[in-house]
Write an enzyme that holds these catalytic residues in place. Structure first.
Site, short mmCIF file in Angstrom:
data_model
loop_
_atom_site.label_atom_id
_atom_site.label_comp_id
_atom_site.label_asym_id
_atom_site.label_seq_id
_atom_site.Cartn_x
_atom_site.Cartn_y
_atom_site.Cartn_z
CE1 TYR A 52 -2.87 -3.25 0.12
CE2 TYR A 52 -3.35 -2.69 2.57
CZ TYR A 52 -3.66 -3.51 1.38
OH TYR A 52 -4.29 -4.52 1.52
CG HIS A 114 -0.83 -8.99 0.17
ND1 HIS A 114 -0.39 -7.74 0.36
CD2 HIS A 114 -1.90 -9.00 -0.26
CE1 HIS A 114 -1.32 -6.88 0.08
NE2 HIS A 114 -2.56 -7.31 -0.20
P1 NAD Z 1 -14.11 -1.35 0.78
O1 NAD Z 1 -15.04 -2.37 0.70
O2 NAD Z 1 -13.76 -0.98 2.15
O3 NAD Z 1 -14.60 -0.06 -0.24
C1 NAD Z 1 -13.86 1.18 -0.08
C2 NAD Z 1 -14.93 1.99 -1.07
O4 NAD Z 1 -16.23 2.56 -0.17
C3 NAD Z 1 -14.20 3.74 -0.80
O5 NAD Z 1 -14.75 4.08 -2.23
C4 NAD Z 1 -14.97 4.22 0.15
O6 NAD Z 1 -15.10 5.74 -0.22
C5 NAD Z 1 -16.24 3.67 0.24
N1 NAD Z 1 -17.10 3.69 1.41
C6 NAD Z 1 -16.43 3.56 2.55
N2 NAD Z 1 -17.24 3.59 3.69
C7 NAD Z 1 -18.56 3.50 2.91
C8 NAD Z 1 -19.70 3.94 3.60
N3 NAD Z 1 -20.08 3.95 4.70
N4 NAD Z 1 -20.75 4.06 2.75
C9 NAD Z 1 -20.41 4.31 1.42
N5 NAD Z 1 -19.21 4.01 0.74
C10 NAD Z 1 -18.25 3.83 1.46
O7 NAD Z 1 -13.05 -1.87 -0.05
P2 NAD Z 1 -11.21 -1.93 0.01
O8 NAD Z 1 -10.51 -0.78 0.36
O9 NAD Z 1 -10.92 -2.82 -1.22
O10 NAD Z 1 -11.08 -2.87 1.02
C11 NAD Z 1 -10.90 -2.66 2.33
C12 NAD Z 1 -9.63 -3.01 3.07
O11 NAD Z 1 -9.33 -4.37 2.77
C13 NAD Z 1 -8.33 -2.37 2.38
O12 NAD Z 1 -8.48 -0.89 2.45
C14 NAD Z 1 -7.46 -3.19 2.38
O13 NAD Z 1 -6.78 -2.74 3.88
C15 NAD Z 1 -7.70 -4.42 2.87
N6 NAD Z 1 -7.56 -5.18 1.28
C16 NAD Z 1 -6.88 -6.48 1.39
C17 NAD Z 1 -6.82 -7.24 0.28
C18 NAD Z 1 -5.64 -8.48 0.05
O14 NAD Z 1 -5.48 -8.71 -0.99
N7 NAD Z 1 -5.72 -8.91 1.42
C19 NAD Z 1 -7.21 -6.41 -0.92
C20 NAD Z 1 -7.88 -5.68 -1.09
C21 NAD Z 1 -8.28 -4.74 0.18
#
Ligand code: NAD
Length: 327
Positions: A52, A114
């Site tokens: 990240y 990861h």
């Molecule tokens: P997420 O499902 O958290 O979605 C984020 C999106 O939703 C953003 O556009 C945000 O503005 C919006 N959002 C957040 N809260 C909201 C709400 N209450 N109402 C409406 N919209 C809202 O997606 P993400 O970031 O892909 O996943 C969360 C976390 O998971 C990442 O930040 C990361 O830390 C982790 N992650 C890990 C992997 C992995 O391969 N292990 C992959 C993807 C994400």
């Protein structure tokens, strides 16, 4: 008053808060402030990763909260992840050490592999977000490097702090984006039990068997991208742009209206009520607050089923060919 988040006990014996703040795509420029704000709101769990590119900034935010007396180090749960180019034993140790130093908090609470794929070594300074699967110009996917997961798992076991290994700087270890076969494999040689499996989990991709497998083997599941397509709109993902946002489905909207909650809160509660940890990402303080407050109400069994019925086995986070992890 900050909201107090419930925790679950991991196989390692440590407690992990069920709602965390995921920092993928949180810009470096705002990350320290956003992490600091999250802690002020009551977040006690931050989900980061080498790839990240914002661990140093996130660490600054946590340290500011500690310096101001808002939290102590032991109150905050920090996750980081080992990137694909560093699966070989010595590289894994080197990368973990650099990552721990970037956070600057003395230790990491959880360290995950990861992705279950090993790619050729790339010097750390040459690997900058978002060019992670490929070279810097993003013209070709970095070739595979033959490192068995057993070597990588053993390498991260060697990072865990124990009586025999007092210099270890990691409390718990686990895996991410692993599926059944490799989890069974890890369990066959693990000397330290995997505490966590982090996977994509939302109503369009429910993976009930994988979750059952984790549960049967005392591995806590963290679900990422709980809002399904939402995160991938930011990446111009073709399917994410055409499929109905989960927030607008009848199943989610009707439950939200009934409980007087936002659709986002319903999606998060759909996970945490089933024991799945969530790590929603937001760049807005208002949404951070809303997401943290998502564990204060309960859905009925029928409501959970109604939302789960949206499943279409649709995965958004699928690396580029020729990497075919989920084939
Ligand atoms: P997420 O499902 O958290 O979605 C984020 C999106 O939703 C953003 O556009 C945000 O503005 C919006 N959002 C957040 N809260 C909201 C709400 N209450 N109402 C409406 N919209 C809202 O997606 P993400 O970031 O892909 O996943 C969360 C976390 O998971 C990442 O930040 C990361 O830390 C982790 N992650 C890990 C992997 C992995 O391969 N292990 C992959 C993807 C994400």
């Amino acid at each position: 008053m900050a909201v107090k988040t419930p925790t679950v006990k991991l196989a390692s014996g440590y407690e992990m808060p069920i709602v965390g703040f995921g920092i993928w795509k949180v810009p470096q420029e705002t990350c320290a402030d956003q992490v600091y704000n999250a802690i002020k709101l009551g977040y006690r769990h931050i989900d980061g990763a080498w790839d990240y590119g914002n661990s140093a900034e996130a660490g600054q935010g946590v340290r500011r909260a500690i310096e101001e007396g808002i939290v102590k180090r032991e109150d905050v749960f920090i996750t980081s992840k080992l990137w694909n180019n560093y699966h070989a034993r010595d590289r894994a140790h080197e990368m973990a050490k650099l990552e721990n130093e970037a956070w600057g908090l003395g230790y990491l609470d959880l360290f995950l592999i990861h992705f279950p794929v090993s790619q050729e070594f790339i010097p750390y300074e040459q690997l900058r977000y978002p060019a992670f699967w490929s070279d810097k110009e993003q013209t070709k996917v970095t070739p595979f490097k033959q490192v068995p997961i057993q070597e990588t798992w053993k390498a991260i076991e060697e990072l865990v702090q124990t009586k025999e290994n007092p210099n270890g700087f990691v409390k718990s270890i686990g895996v991410s984006n692993f599926q059944a076969q490799l989890i069974y494999d890890v369990l066959s040689y693990a000397k330290i039990h995997p505490s966590v499996l982090q996977i994509e989990h939302h109503p369009y991709l429910t993976q009930p068997d994988l979750i059952a497998l984790a549960r049967e083997n005392n591995i806590t599941v963290t679900g990422y991208s709980t809002f399904g397509p939402q995160s991938f709109l930011e990446m111009d993902h073709a399917v994410a742009k055409t499929i109905k946002p989960l927030f607008e489905t009848d199943a989610v909207k009707s439950v939200a209206t009934k409980h007087g909650k936002s659709p986002g809160q319903v999606l998060l509660r759909w996970c945490t009520q089933r024991g799945i940890i969530v790590i929603p990402k937001s760049n807005s303080v208002e949404r951070l607050k809303q997401n943290l407050e998502s564990s204060t109400f309960d859905l009925s069994e029928d409501e959970i089923k109604q939302i789960s019925a949206l499943n279409v086995n649709l995965r958004f986070n699928n690396p580029p060919a020729p990497i075919r992890i989920f084939a």
